[in-house]
Design a protein around this motif. Structure first.
Motif, mmCIF file in Angstrom:
data_model
loop_
_atom_site.group_PDB
_atom_site.id
_atom_site.type_symbol
_atom_site.label_atom_id
_atom_site.label_comp_id
_atom_site.label_asym_id
_atom_site.label_seq_id
_atom_site.Cartn_x
_atom_site.Cartn_y
_atom_site.Cartn_z
ATOM 1 N N MET A 109 0.825 -1.197 0.000
ATOM 2 C CA MET A 109 0.000 0.000 0.000
ATOM 3 C C MET A 109 0.866 1.255 0.000
ATOM 4 N N ALA A 110 0.432 2.266 -0.727
ATOM 5 C CA ALA A 110 1.123 3.553 -0.710
ATOM 6 C C ALA A 110 0.917 4.224 0.645
ATOM 7 N N GLN A 111 1.860 5.059 1.018
ATOM 8 C CA GLN A 111 1.789 5.730 2.309
ATOM 9 C C GLN A 111 0.884 6.963 2.228
ATOM 10 N N PRO A 112 0.184 7.304 3.331
ATOM 11 C CA PRO A 112 -0.638 8.522 3.351
ATOM 12 C C PRO A 112 0.246 9.757 3.168
ATOM 13 N N PHE A 113 -0.368 10.842 2.741
ATOM 14 C CA PHE A 113 0.388 12.063 2.518
ATOM 15 C C PHE A 113 0.824 12.678 3.841
ATOM 16 N N ASN A 114 2.089 13.086 3.908
ATOM 17 C CA ASN A 114 2.522 13.885 5.045
ATOM 18 C C ASN A 114 2.836 15.320 4.650
ATOM 19 N N ARG A 115 2.667 15.647 3.354
ATOM 20 C CA ARG A 115 2.713 17.044 2.911
ATOM 21 C C ARG A 115 1.604 17.226 1.875
ATOM 22 N N THR A 116 0.603 18.002 2.215
ATOM 23 C CA THR A 116 -0.500 18.235 1.287
ATOM 24 C C THR A 116 -1.212 19.512 1.648
ATOM 25 N N PHE A 117 -1.761 20.200 0.641
ATOM 26 C CA PHE A 117 -2.592 21.367 0.881
ATOM 27 C C PHE A 117 -4.059 20.991 1.026
ATOM 28 N N SER A 118 -4.404 19.748 0.711
ATOM 29 C CA SER A 118 -5.800 19.319 0.793
ATOM 30 C C SER A 118 -6.228 19.174 2.238
ATOM 31 N N GLN A 119 -7.520 19.270 2.443
ATOM 32 C CA GLN A 119 -8.105 19.087 3.764
ATOM 33 C C GLN A 119 -9.069 17.912 3.713
ATOM 34 N N PRO A 120 -9.160 17.120 4.793
ATOM 35 C CA PRO A 120 -10.102 15.992 4.791
ATOM 36 C C PRO A 120 -11.520 16.456 4.483
ATOM 37 N N ASN A 121 -12.235 15.611 3.717
ATOM 38 C CA ASN A 121 -13.636 15.847 3.354
ATOM 39 C C ASN A 121 -13.821 17.016 2.398
ATOM 40 N N SER A 122 -12.721 17.505 1.799
ATOM 41 C CA SER A 122 -12.865 18.561 0.797
ATOM 42 C C SER A 122 -12.821 17.921 -0.583
ATOM 43 N N PRO A 123 -13.523 18.475 -1.576
ATOM 44 C CA PRO A 123 -13.582 17.839 -2.888
ATOM 45 C C PRO A 123 -12.293 17.908 -3.665
ATOM 46 N N GLY A 124 -11.399 18.803 -3.329
ATOM 47 C CA GLY A 124 -10.164 18.922 -4.102
ATOM 48 C C GLY A 124 -9.108 19.636 -3.317
ATOM 49 N N MET A 125 -8.088 20.141 -4.027
ATOM 50 C CA MET A 125 -6.978 20.797 -3.375
ATOM 51 C C MET A 125 -7.422 22.132 -2.809
ATOM 52 N N SER A 126 -7.017 22.412 -1.591
ATOM 53 C CA SER A 126 -7.381 23.674 -0.967
ATOM 54 C C SER A 126 -6.389 24.751 -1.353
ATOM 55 N N SER A 127 -6.585 25.915 -0.766
ATOM 56 C CA SER A 127 -5.715 27.049 -1.077
ATOM 57 C C SER A 127 -4.275 26.738 -0.701
ATOM 58 N N PRO A 128 -3.281 27.257 -1.460
ATOM 59 C CA PRO A 128 -1.875 27.040 -1.113
ATOM 60 C C PRO A 128 -1.483 27.593 0.233
ATOM 61 N N THR A 129 -2.366 28.349 0.883
ATOM 62 C CA THR A 129 -2.042 28.821 2.222
ATOM 63 C C THR A 129 -2.319 27.753 3.268
ATOM 64 N N GLY A 130 -2.923 26.615 2.859
ATOM 65 C CA GLY A 130 -3.176 25.527 3.794
ATOM 66 C C GLY A 130 -1.875 24.912 4.256
ATOM 67 N N ARG A 131 -1.922 24.180 5.358
ATOM 68 C CA ARG A 131 -0.734 23.562 5.907
ATOM 69 C C ARG A 131 -0.899 22.061 5.868
ATOM 70 N N GLY A 132 0.196 21.350 5.740
ATOM 71 C CA GLY A 132 0.171 19.905 5.643
ATOM 72 C C GLY A 132 -0.165 19.264 6.975
ATOM 73 N N LEU A 133 -0.248 17.932 6.981
ATOM 74 C CA LEU A 133 -0.720 17.230 8.170
ATOM 75 C C LEU A 133 0.349 17.065 9.224
ATOM 76 N N PHE A 134 1.581 16.727 8.823
ATOM 77 C CA PHE A 134 2.593 16.433 9.816
ATOM 78 C C PHE A 134 3.709 17.469 9.800
ATOM 79 N N ASN A 135 4.441 17.538 8.700
ATOM 80 C CA ASN A 135 5.592 18.420 8.656
ATOM 81 C C ASN A 135 5.204 19.878 8.637
ATOM 82 N N ARG A 136 3.936 20.175 8.411
ATOM 83 C CA ARG A 136 3.531 21.560 8.256
ATOM 84 C C ARG A 136 2.503 21.951 9.316
ATOM 85 N N GLY A 137 2.616 21.371 10.528
ATOM 86 C CA GLY A 137 1.695 21.739 11.594
ATOM 87 C C GLY A 137 0.599 20.718 11.733
#
Length: 313
Positions: free
Chosen positions: A60-88
């Motif tokens: 299985m591929a690993q979950p994202f630890n750097r992403t601008f997306s937010q859970p339950n959102s239909p697509g990529m969020s604004s680039p001002t978003g922060r990632g899950l682990f390395n970005r807060g």
């Protein structure tokens, strides 16, 4: 040699910081190449569901630890978003809370936890460090399981008939028997071209070229990685990238965009060199093999661009 309680607390604080930092340092030195060995980017509405396993990437591929997306959102969020682990996010706050509370207590004479004042020996110090690392890793595992618990996308994946198919050999193989989006030989040629050209552009630090090959989100991550390398006085040089095997995990449509997640096993020469002298810092001149899942996106009728890289377990 005797230490005052304040100095002893300071030494403990340094030890804990190092224990938490070592996993990150290990990833940095062992996983160079574009993306830095992280799972980064977005897969549209499927960012928080895992792509299907394939012959090329059976794990299985690993979950994202750097992403601008937010859970339950239909697509990529604004680039001002922060990632899950390395970005807060949750884990960053949790780790900071544990670390901050512990260090404050030690530096000011209260011990790591107020109820455990007797851990003044080396054994006590080790137990405290192990406890913090254990709690942080438990939080990471819980968060990853939470992200992986989203709905599965049954029937999404695989590719149509293509002359490029080749199980276990050079080039791309078949995924499953049907696909909502038909991926053609020209698409696979584009995926392989982006694989090679993106590695080369990253190696030469050509941001302008990367903007034509990857989404703004991915270019942001690549730029940050380059800046961190430069702060260390080094450059990541990747050469000789060659696709060994690949197959399709998923292909689907979202609105006016097409997505394709592709497992790729490839070889390359991956090195860190000194910015000034060009001398080798880490890596070698011998090719290494890597298996990753790359996701590509294109506007309907447009060109494919890299939108995500995921590591495999």
């Amino acid at each position: 040699m005797k230490f005052t309680p304040r100095i002893r607390g300071f030494v403990k604080a340094i030890a804990i910081v190092l224990s938490l930092a070592l996993p990150t340092l290990a990833v940095t030195s062992a996983d160079a190449r574009i993306g830095g060995g992280f799972s980064s980017g977005s897969r549209g509405s499927r960012t928080f569901s895992m792509p299907r396993s394939t012959n090329t990437a059976p794990n299985m591929a690993q979950p994202f630890n750097r992403t601008f997306s937010q859970p339950n959102s239909p697509g990529m969020s604004s680039p001002t978003g922060r990632g899950l682990f390395n970005r807060g996010g949750l884990l960053g706050g949790l780790a900071a809370g544990f670390l901050g509370a512990g260090l404050f207590g030690m530096l000011f004479g209260g011990g790591l936890f107020s109820g455990i004042g007797g851990f003044s020996s080396i054994l006590g110090l080790l137990l405290q460090i192990l406890l913090i690392v254990f709690l942080v890793r438990m939080a990471m595992s819980w968060w990853q399981r939470r992200q992986m618990s989203g709905p599965a996308y049954a029937g999404a994946g695989g590719m149509g008939n293509t002359s490029n198919s080749n199980f276990g050999g050079m080039g791309f193989g078949l995924g499953s028997a049907s696909a909502p989006l038909q991926i053609q030989p020209a698409d696979y040629e584009a995926f392989e071209r982006i694989l090679v050209e993106a590695q080369a552009a990253y190696s030469s630090e050509d941001i302008g070229r990367l903007r034509t090959l990857a989404t703004p989100e991915m270019v942001t991550f690549f730029t940050e990685d380059m800046q961190q390398n430069r702060a260390r006085g080094q450059v990541n040089k990747v050469s000789g990238t060659r696709l060994l095997q690949g197959d399709l995990a998923e292909a689907w449509r979202e609105g006016d965009s097409d997505y394709a997640s592709v497992a790729m096993r490839f070889s390359m020469v991956d090195r860190y060199v000194d910015m000034t002298s060009g001398q080798l810092i880490s890596g070698s001149e011998q090719p290494v093999e890597v298996t990753e899942v790359w996701t590509f996106v294109r506007p309907r009728g447009g060109d494919w661009m890299l939108s995500a890289i995921q590591q495999t377990n």
